[in-house]
Each structure stands twice: as C-alpha cells, then as structure tokens.
Design an enzyme around this catalytic site. Structure first.
Site, PDB file in Angstrom:
ATOM      1  N   SER A   1       0.824  -1.212   0.000  1.00 50.07           N
ATOM      2  CA  SER A   1       0.000   0.000   0.000  1.00 50.07           C
ATOM      3  C   SER A   1       0.859   1.263   0.000  1.00 50.07           C
ATOM      4  CB  SER A   1      -0.986   0.007   1.169  1.00 50.07           C
ATOM      5  OG  SER A   1      -0.331   0.222   2.394  1.00 50.07           O
TER       6      SER A   1
ATOM      7  N   HIS B   1       8.958   3.056   8.515  1.00 51.77           N
ATOM      8  CA  HIS B   1       8.720   2.180   9.665  1.00 51.77           C
ATOM      9  C   HIS B   1       7.541   2.743  10.462  1.00 51.77           C
ATOM     10  CE1 HIS B   1       9.773  -0.668  12.829  1.00 51.77           C
ATOM     11  NE2 HIS B   1       9.543   0.305  13.690  1.00 51.77           N
TER      12      HIS B   1
END
Ligand code: GAR
Length: 210
Positions: A13, A109
């Site tokens: 995504s 992250h």
C-alpha cells in the site's frame, strides 16, 4: 527524474501511494522497477496494472543473505536504479549492501523511531502506553531501523484501541508521509551528510507532519 526502485514483500500500500504520486509529471522520482522477495506479494499486481516493471527475487533461492543481496544489487544496477525505496520490505540487508546504497536507500517504519524497532510495532507501542505513535522515514544503514531520520508523522493513540486500529490509522499517515519523503530525497532536497539528514531551506516541513 531520479530512477527509483520500490522493494516490497507483501500488500504494497505504501508502494501504491508512491506510484500514485509519481504519476504527476513534476514528481522528482520515476518508478522504474517494483521488486519483491516474495512471489505472491499482492503489491506486484498493483504495480503491473500501473504499467511498472516488476521482478521477483525469491530469497528462498539463495543460500545466504549475501547471495540474495548480490542478486538484488545486480537487478538494481541492470535497471539503472539511482534510489531504492523500501516499502514493507521485510528482509534484513547485509552491511555490505547497505553501505553500497548509503544515502540512496530509504525505509518507512510504523513507529516514531527510535522507539519500537523491528516487528509487532503497534503491540510494542500500546504495551508501552504511549500517547503518541506515528511513522518514520529514514536512510537505511547497517543497523535495523536506526538510520538518520528524514521525516515523521504523528498519530495520537486512542485509549482502548487495539494494535490493528492503531496500525490502520498509522498506515494512513504513512501514505501521506512516504510520497513526500521520496520526493524530497529524489530531488536532493534532503540528503545524508556526515551521518545526519540535511535539508534545503524549509524542505523539512514537508516531512514533519502532525
Ligand atoms: C507498513 O506499515 C510499513 O511501515 C511496515 O510494514 C507495512 C507494510 O505495508 N514496515 C515495516 O514494519 C518495516 N520494518 P504495505 O506493504 O501496505 O506498504
């Protein structure tokens, strides 16, 4: 436009968010390759349907990390890649590979680093009882999730929510942050210099999201 590869392992995504942004003619990164270490990665279909070249380098076909990373490096060089964007790429890279691409490889992250490195990030954040979580884009170095920070987005924690809820809200922030961070690095407006990220003027504001 900077020739850019996106490395994925699954859903993709974040890759899709960057691909969508890169459709604009003035976007400074041109996505020339999407590469997955997993043959079944869902993101591969999305990339192919966007007309981007895809490649699978299955890590299971290599006896060690050095062999896999050498194949990865050869594929990137063959495609003339100048910038490597890790987007849910769940393989640790060898120090040799990270050194070669130092300053030219970035990662996203789903936590406010340096808190909560590694996996089960949202479980870690909720267990710690943080009031704010978020996501971080950083240059990749040999130390996992520890390279110089390029940008962050803040996501407030909601009392009572579970890790999946926090993950979903964090992912939405990732989709805002990553295209902006890729653009900044591709344009050379954020760069690695002496172990720190330096910015042109107020370029940092584009990747400091609250
Ligand atoms: C994202 O939340 C990304 O930050 C995370 O995996 C997810 C991938 O989703 N990455 C890491 O945890 C890397 N250590 P996506 O495939 O839909 O972009």
């Amino acid at each position: 436009r900077r020739r850019t590869a996106i490395l994925i392992s699954g859903r993709g995504s974040n890759m899709a968010a960057v691909l969508d942004a890169a459709v604009a003619a003035d976007y400074p990164a041109q996505i020339v390759l999407v590469l997955s270490n997993r043959p079944g990665a869902v993101g591969l279909e999305r990339a192919a349907s966007a007309g981007v070249a895809t490649l699978v380098i299955d890590h299971k076909g290599y006896k060690d990390r050095a062999g896999f990373d050498a194949a990865l490096d050869a594929a990137l060089e063959a495609a003339g890649v100048e910038l490597v964007v890790l987007a849910g790429f769940m393989r640790l890279l060898t120090p040799q590979f990270t050194l070669k691409w130092l300053g030219r490889m970035i990662n996203i992250h789903p936590s406010l680093l340096p808190s909560f490195k590694g996996v089960h990030v949202h479980e870690q954040a909720l267990a710690a009882g943080v009031r704010f979580s978020g996501c971080t884009v950083h240059f990749v170095t040999a130390d996992m999730d520890a390279g110089p920070i390029i940008g962050q987005a803040v996501v407030p924690a909601v009392p009572g929510e579970g890790p999946d809820d926090l993950a979903a809200r964090t992912l939405a922030a990732e989709h805002r942050l990553y295209p902006a961070a890729v653009a900044l690095v591709a344009a050379g407006r954020a760069r690695l210099d002496g172990g720190r990220t330096v910015y042109d003027g107020d370029a940092w504001t584009a990747v400091t999201l609250t």
